[in-house]
Enzyme design. Structure first.
Site, PDB file in Angstrom:
ATOM      1  N   ASP A  50     -17.676  19.067  19.521  1.00 46.15           N
ATOM      2  CA  ASP A  50     -17.902  20.432  19.993  1.00 46.15           C
ATOM      3  C   ASP A  50     -16.606  21.213  20.147  1.00 46.15           C
ATOM      4  OD1 ASP A  50     -20.640  20.291  20.155  1.00 46.15           O
ATOM      5  OD2 ASP A  50     -20.692  19.815  22.288  1.00 46.15           O
ATOM      6  N   LYS A  72     -19.961  25.542  19.396  1.00 53.31           N
ATOM      7  CA  LYS A  72     -20.662  26.783  19.717  1.00 53.31           C
ATOM      8  C   LYS A  72     -19.756  27.650  20.568  1.00 53.31           C
ATOM      9  CE  LYS A  72     -25.089  24.352  20.040  1.00 53.31           C
ATOM     10  NZ  LYS A  72     -24.488  23.005  20.040  1.00 53.31           N
ATOM     11  N   GLY A 103     -17.699  18.037  25.239  1.00 58.76           N
ATOM     12  CA  GLY A 103     -16.846  18.380  26.366  1.00 58.76           C
ATOM     13  C   GLY A 103     -17.528  18.092  27.688  1.00 58.76           C
ATOM     14  N   ILE A 108     -24.536  17.300  31.604  1.00 55.79           N
ATOM     15  CA  ILE A 108     -24.318  18.452  32.490  1.00 55.79           C
ATOM     16  C   ILE A 108     -23.999  19.662  31.625  1.00 55.79           C
ATOM     17  CG2 ILE A 108     -22.970  19.435  34.392  1.00 55.79           C
ATOM     18  CD1 ILE A 108     -22.505  16.648  35.430  1.00 55.79           C
ATOM     19  N   THR A 133     -17.121  16.021  34.454  1.00 57.84           N
ATOM     20  CA  THR A 133     -17.558  17.381  34.178  1.00 57.84           C
ATOM     21  C   THR A 133     -16.457  18.392  34.532  1.00 57.84           C
ATOM     22  OG1 THR A 133     -19.398  18.928  34.463  1.00 57.84           O
ATOM     23  CG2 THR A 133     -18.608  17.789  36.438  1.00 57.84           C
ATOM     24  N   MET A 185     -20.129  28.604  31.709  1.00 58.27           N
ATOM     25  CA  MET A 185     -20.454  29.516  30.605  1.00 58.27           C
ATOM     26  C   MET A 185     -20.926  30.880  31.093  1.00 58.27           C
ATOM     27  SD  MET A 185     -22.378  26.688  28.202  1.00 58.27           S
ATOM     28  CE  MET A 185     -23.331  26.035  29.605  1.00 58.27           C
TER      29      MET A 185
END
Length: 267
Positions: A50, A72, A103, A108, A133, A185
């Site tokens: 990713d 993404k 990542g 999570i 995380t 995000m």
């Protein structure tokens, strides 16, 4: 892995089924990988990875291994999630042990649950290797405790980017006092998030922070209040990847320093 070992592994592909291993790459610093994750990366023959995997972690992939980028970013997806799921199944059916490098932690906000389900539905073995995380990584490098007996007895992780591209979160739950909220995000929706939390009861003076690229050499952070955070982040020109952290714990160090010394030592 030596060339002879790779050749032997290739020769085994017709006699054994492949599998997918969802590997948590942690927040970016390769020193924060689990021992198992580091071993799997070092011995990989194919890695599907990713955008949020740290550059230093990518460098650990063997030179002879096949690399498939499926990252993404906002408005720019190398592959839609459904196609990533299908790709993992296809590669495993070739008899490969596919290292799916993600990542943070795969389960999570890493869509690991969707990928595991796709593999299992196709009859493909799927193993999960946990990772640190991003919130835990950011806490360690900023000194912001995610929980604190005096300030936050609840910890909430939320995503600022839902599957349908909305930011329609459970605002009353996120605006409760005495908790820490970490939003993944959410930088693109920062103004909406701050406005909604204030509208649902959190004081505009609530401490808040945005941390960019936590645990890496590129890490930057902005600390402010919920009411002024958007303006300060814009002025600093912070970009994704970034975490939004909200709660009294942001100023926990300052509160502790303000205590009388005798009280502080026994807290």
């Amino acid at each position: 892995m030596t060339k002879a070992q790779r050749s032997a592994r290739s020769g085994q592909r017709r006699t054994r089924p492949g599998k997918v291993v969802l590997v948590g790459a942690g927040p970016g610093d390769p020193d924060l990988l689990t021992v198992r994750a580091a071993r799997l990366i070092a011995g990989a023959e194919i890695v599907v990875y990713d955008a949020l995997v740290g550059a230093a972690v990518i460098e650990m992939i063997p030179a002879g291994a096949r690399r498939v980028y499926v990252g993404k970013k906002a408005g720019n997806h190398a592959l839609p999630q459904e196609e990533i799921n299908a790709l993992l199944v296809e590669l495993a059916r070739e008899g490969l042990e596919v290292i799916r490098l993600k990542g943070g932690d795969p389960f999570i906000f890493g869509r690991g649950g969707e990928e595991r389900a796709a593999c299992l539905q196709a009859g493909i073995e799927c193993e999960v290797v946990p990772g640190i995380t991003a919130a835990a990584g950011a806490a360690s490098t900023t000194g912001i405790p995610l929980t604190h007996r005096s300030h936050a007895q609840t910890l909430v992780f939320a995503t600022g980017h839902l599957k349908d591209d909305t930011v329609d979160l459970d605002w009353p739950a996120l605006a409760r006092p005495h908790q820490t909220v970490v939003i993944y995000m959410g930088l693109g929706a920062l103004e909406i998030i701050c406005t909604q939390l204030i509208a649902h009861g959190l004081p505009a003076s609530t401490p808040a922070a945005v941390v960019h690229a936590a645990t890496t050499a590129a890490q930057r952070e902005v600390r402010s209040t919920l009411g002024e955070l958007t303006a300060h982040v814009r002025a600093a020109r912070l970009q994704p990847p970034a975490l939004i952290m909200i709660g009294e714990v942001i100023d926990a160090d300052a509160a502790f320093a303000a205590l009388p010394q005798a009280v502080a030592l026994t807290a």
